[in-house]
Design an enzyme around this catalytic site. Structure first.
Site, PDB file in Angstrom:
ATOM      1  N   GLU B  50       0.817  -1.221   0.000  1.00 23.70           N
ATOM      2  CA  GLU B  50       0.000   0.000   0.000  1.00 23.70           C
ATOM      3  C   GLU B  50       0.848   1.268   0.000  1.00 23.70           C
ATOM      4  O   GLU B  50       0.419   2.306  -0.492  1.00 23.70           O
ATOM      5  CB  GLU B  50      -0.954   0.007   1.194  1.00 23.70           C
ATOM      6  CG  GLU B  50      -2.094  -1.008   1.088  1.00 23.70           C
ATOM      7  CD  GLU B  50      -1.736  -2.368   1.649  1.00 23.70           C
ATOM      8  OE1 GLU B  50      -0.531  -2.624   1.925  1.00 23.70           O
ATOM      9  OE2 GLU B  50      -2.653  -3.196   1.818  1.00 23.70           O
ATOM     10  N   PHE B 112     -11.257  -6.981  14.052  1.00 20.24           N
ATOM     11  CA  PHE B 112     -10.233  -7.503  13.141  1.00 20.24           C
ATOM     12  C   PHE B 112      -9.909  -6.454  12.069  1.00 20.24           C
ATOM     13  O   PHE B 112     -10.804  -5.885  11.468  1.00 20.24           O
ATOM     14  CB  PHE B 112     -10.722  -8.795  12.482  1.00 20.24           C
ATOM     15  CG  PHE B 112      -9.753  -9.338  11.472  1.00 20.24           C
ATOM     16  CD1 PHE B 112      -8.495  -9.794  11.871  1.00 20.24           C
ATOM     17  CD2 PHE B 112     -10.067  -9.364  10.128  1.00 20.24           C
ATOM     18  CE1 PHE B 112      -7.590 -10.274  10.948  1.00 20.24           C
ATOM     19  CE2 PHE B 112      -9.165  -9.843   9.184  1.00 20.24           C
ATOM     20  CZ  PHE B 112      -7.924 -10.300   9.600  1.00 20.24           C
ATOM     21  N   GLN B 113      -8.647  -6.228  11.860  1.00 19.59           N
ATOM     22  CA  GLN B 113      -8.150  -5.237  10.898  1.00 19.59           C
ATOM     23  C   GLN B 113      -8.737  -3.849  11.136  1.00 19.59           C
ATOM     24  O   GLN B 113      -9.042  -3.117  10.201  1.00 19.59           O
ATOM     25  CB  GLN B 113      -8.377  -5.698   9.452  1.00 19.59           C
ATOM     26  CG  GLN B 113      -7.502  -6.896   9.096  1.00 19.59           C
ATOM     27  CD  GLN B 113      -7.407  -7.191   7.614  1.00 19.59           C
ATOM     28  OE1 GLN B 113      -8.329  -6.923   6.862  1.00 19.59           O
ATOM     29  NE2 GLN B 113      -6.277  -7.755   7.195  1.00 19.59           N
ATOM     30  N   LYS B 162     -17.354  -0.240   6.292  1.00 18.26           N
ATOM     31  CA  LYS B 162     -17.975  -1.178   5.355  1.00 18.26           C
ATOM     32  C   LYS B 162     -19.484  -1.004   5.278  1.00 18.26           C
ATOM     33  O   LYS B 162     -20.067  -1.080   4.188  1.00 18.26           O
ATOM     34  CB  LYS B 162     -17.631  -2.613   5.747  1.00 18.26           C
ATOM     35  CG  LYS B 162     -18.116  -3.619   4.719  1.00 18.26           C
ATOM     36  CD  LYS B 162     -17.554  -5.012   4.926  1.00 18.26           C
ATOM     37  CE  LYS B 162     -17.911  -5.898   3.739  1.00 18.26           C
ATOM     38  NZ  LYS B 162     -17.329  -7.245   3.861  1.00 18.26           N
ATOM     39  N   MET B 476      24.848   8.299   1.341  1.00 20.43           N
ATOM     40  CA  MET B 476      24.839   9.617   1.973  1.00 20.43           C
ATOM     41  C   MET B 476      25.168   9.502   3.464  1.00 20.43           C
ATOM     42  O   MET B 476      25.899  10.334   4.010  1.00 20.43           O
ATOM     43  CB  MET B 476      23.481  10.305   1.763  1.00 20.43           C
ATOM     44  CG  MET B 476      23.440  11.740   2.256  1.00 20.43           C
ATOM     45  SD  MET B 476      24.692  12.778   1.449  1.00 20.43           S
ATOM     46  CE  MET B 476      23.750  13.433   0.073  1.00 20.43           C
TER      47      MET B 476
END
Lengths: 162, 562
Positions: B50, B112-113, B162, B476
């Site tokens: 993502e 959940f999630q 949802k 760097m």
């Protein structure tokens, strides 16, 4: 320098965390904060007491204005305004100090709002200095508990925030 | 007729003219994915992580000027977007990130999630929404795009539970968004513009200091007009690169920590610094007390918080930069000043600085210098390409050695400095311009931070070319360790490296390796001709440093030159 800033915001979910998060995230100081809806239920009014030099206060007001949910910001320090806070103090009431508690309450134009055999609970409202002075005077008499509100503020005269 | 939230989401995006989503499906966004399945004209690019989706939306936005869109699921899908969102926030890039959320009844339940993504991202978004009623959905999406693209642009997050996606209502998309609490200043105050023009007339040694705002407002043509009309030198921040042609006589190149000698000297000696869509970042100013010590400061920015934050502005101009530039050019056109004569001594002085120290490096025959790779990329493409970079030495050499001609051709994470940004950003740019040559100029460290997006590039046939300047170090950081930490290379050497050629091949991409200077040009030509995702592994001089360099906290005229 101490500044009193009023902020008119959309009365939306999460707006308090946006404002308080702005202060913590950018290292600005909040001395007190109070918030409640205005007459128009879609807006809330916040009053924030903060400290900082001119550059910091300028950033604070600009950053507040930049928040999408903020409608208007006023820094009262430049003008004449009224500021009020409230304190509730629960003190031990013994036969030998009840008169003194009542006298102090009267001097500060407070009210005894609750009485029990062992305690008095006193309410005092006023500007920061007055509320602080009352707390200092009552301290030697035995404070059991204290609850102090954030300040609210308003311009004198015709000027308004909303 | 009533529509589900998922249908409204798709319809709203199409109304908005957003026809490309970078996304990754998951449990709570299934209703949206079901609609996407039925709506082929709304293109969806399936990413591999993502974070990649958000950088792609960002790269798409930077290259095209249109807002980028990312769509992810709840919980880990949402938390994976945070670095991408913070990157876009720091560089003021207009993107809208849609995250799935657990049903409203479960929010706060540790479902959940579930993740409080609105809370997690609050400090790094321009604004965010949790949609709690399907009736608010279309309006919220319209507001999200409006906020992302107006004023000082930035990322907006919209969290979609949802049950809201499944609930039904009528679909009405607002024609116009108006918000009482958000009305960005778009018009520059004419009196302040007059003051700025008067200051330019008085100044003997002016510098135009240009930032990313010039690109975001598509005002590069106005900048050219101004600089040429008044014969004033132009220096750009990392974010401003591309807004003024690198090879123009008036161009000083980049200023700041790895800026050119002449740019940093000019800024130190200027008597009028005109900041145009720039914000006096610490990487630009160096030690603030000694920055432009003799200068009056004029500052044009759409964001009032940027003005007088780090450097006090004597002439603040709040407003849209393009509007301000147009007005300024109109005032300048009326001016009677002989600018060329007035600025000749100043430009002569700058010319001396230019010859006193040029960007250069020692060329070798047996080993590839990383700067040489950038010069060859520049030569082979003729500058007609889009360049994304990762972060570190690769980014600074790209900034120094590419001769950019046009805005929106240099995509880099300037503010947050996100390693792993360049490759997905390049994919996003390539999706916007399928026919252009798009490079990701990378290091061997940063490319490994989002290397998984090779899968995306191959699946979508997006022929991004990754040019790895492979020195086997986090270059760097190693440079700082060499210069400021007594050569103690603490954990900056990646002793185990993948074989990047085989890695490319494993993904179905083209892999090329170059180890000698004469192989660099042919490798680039082969990659460009292939028109497929390609990794070129340039094995370069391991301990080359980026110069000039201003040590952190030093004034910018105190440069290490080699």
């Amino acid at each position: 320098m101490r500044h009193t800033i009023s902020v008119l915001v959309e009365n939306k979910f999460g707006v308090l965390s946006r404002v308080s998060g702005l202060f913590s995230g950018r290292g600005f100081n909040i001395e007190s904060l109070s918030v409640a809806p205005t007459l128009d239920q879609t807006t809330s009014r916040m009053t924030i007491i903060t400290r900082g030099d001119d550059a910091i206060i300028e950033q604070i007001t600009k950053q507040l204005n930049k928040l999408i949910d903020v409608i208007k910001v006023i820094d009262f320090s430049e003008e004449d305004f009224i500021e009020r806070g409230i304190v509730l103090v629960k003190v031990n009431s013994e036969p030998n100090n009840r008169a003194e508690i009542l006298r102090m309450t009267e001097i500060f134009r407070g009210k005894v709002v609750d009485v029990s055999p062992k305690t008095y609970t006193i309410e005092v409202t006023g500007a920061e200095e007055k509320v602080s002075a009352f707390v200092e005077m009552i301290k030697p008499l035995g404070i059991i508990e204290i609850a102090r509100s954030g300040k609210i503020a308003m311009s004198r005269g015709k000027k308004t925030l909303g | 007729m009533e529509h589900t939230g998922a249908e409204i989401f798709v319809k709203s995006l199409l109304k908005q003219g957003a026809d490309l989503i970078f996304g990754y499906p998951g449990g709570v966004v299934l209703p949206i994915y079901d609609e996407l399945f039925k709506t082929p004209k709304l293109r969806h690019i399936l990413v591999r992580h993502e974070q990649g989706a958000v950088h792609m939306a960002d790269g798409f936005a930077r290259a095209s000027g249109k807002p980028g869109v990312a769509l992810v699921t709840s919980g880990p899908g949402a938390t994976n977007t945070v670095t991408g969102i913070a990157t876009a926030y720091m560089d003021s890039i207009p993107i809208v990130v849609f995250t799935g959320q657990v049903p409203t009844g479960l929010i706060g339940n540790d479902a959940f999630q579930e993740a409080d993504i609105v809370g997690i991202t609050r400090p790094c978004v321009k604004h965010s929404y949790l949609v709690r009623d399907v009736k608010d959905l279309a309006n919220t999406i319209a507001e999200a795009f409006y906020i992302a693209t107006t004023g000082r642009p930035g990322p907006v997050l919209v969290d979609l539970p949802k049950d809201v996606l499944l609930a039904k209502t009528r679909f009405e998309y607002p024609e116009k968004v108006e918000m009482r609490s958000y009305r960005p200043t778009t018009v520059a105050n004419k009196r302040q513009i007059d003051r700025l023009a008067a200051a330019l007339e008085e100044a003997k040694r002016p510098v135009l200091y240009v930032g990313g705002g010039m690109i975001l407002t598509n005002a590069a043509a106005e900048l050219k007009k101004l600089a040429r009309a008044i014969h004033a030198p132009v220096t750009m921040t990392l974010m401003g690169l591309g807004s003024f042609p690198s090879l123009d006589d008036l161009c000083l190149g980049m200023l700041g920590m790895h800026g050119t000698y002449r740019a940093n000297m000019a800024v130190t000696h200027t008597d009028l610094i005109v900041a145009l869509g720039a914000r006096f970042d610490d990487r630009v100013t160096g030690k603030l007390d000694e920055f432009a010590p003799n200068a009056k400061v004029a500052h044009v920015d759409v964001d009032p918080t940027a003005i007088s934050k780090n450097v006090t502005a004597h002439i603040p101009v709040v407003g849209d930069l393009k509007d301000a530039m147009k007005k300024l050019n109109a005032v300048i056109a009326e001016s009677k000043v002989d600018w060329k004569t007035k600025h000749k001594p100043w430009l002569d002085q700058i010319d001396e600085w230019k010859h006193a120290n040029k960007l250069e490096y020692v060329k070798k025959t047996k080993v590839i210098k990383p700067q040489f790779v950038i010069e060859e990329i520049d030569r082979v493409t003729g500058g007609d390409a889009i360049f994304a970079t990762e972060v570190g030495q690769n980014q600074m050499w790209a900034a120094q050695y590419l001769t950019l001609k046009n805005p929106r051709t240099f995509l880099t994470s300037g503010g947050l400095g996100t390693m792993g940004y360049g490759f997905p950003a390049a994919i996003g740019a390539q999706a916007a311009f399928p026919d252009k040559v798009v490079f990701d100029i990378a290091g061997d460290g940063s490319i490994q931070m989002n290397i998984q997006e090779l899968g995306t590039a191959v699946q979508q046939r997006l022929p991004v070319i990754i040019a790895i300047l492979n020195n086997g170090f986090l270059g760097m950081v190693r440079q700082w360790q060499q210069l400021f930490h007594g050569n103690r290379y603490s954990y900056t050497c990646m002793e185990s490296q993948p074989d990047f050629v085989k890695l490319a091949e494993a993904y179905g991409a083209l892999g090329i390796r170059a180890t000698l200077p004469e192989e660099v040009g042919p490798a680039l030509e082969r990659a460009i001709a292939a028109r497929r995702p390609t990794i070129i592994d340039f094995v370069v001089d391991r301990e080359e440093n980026v110069y000039p360099m201003v040590p952190a906290g030093s004034p910018i005229n105190k440069m290490l030159l080699a």
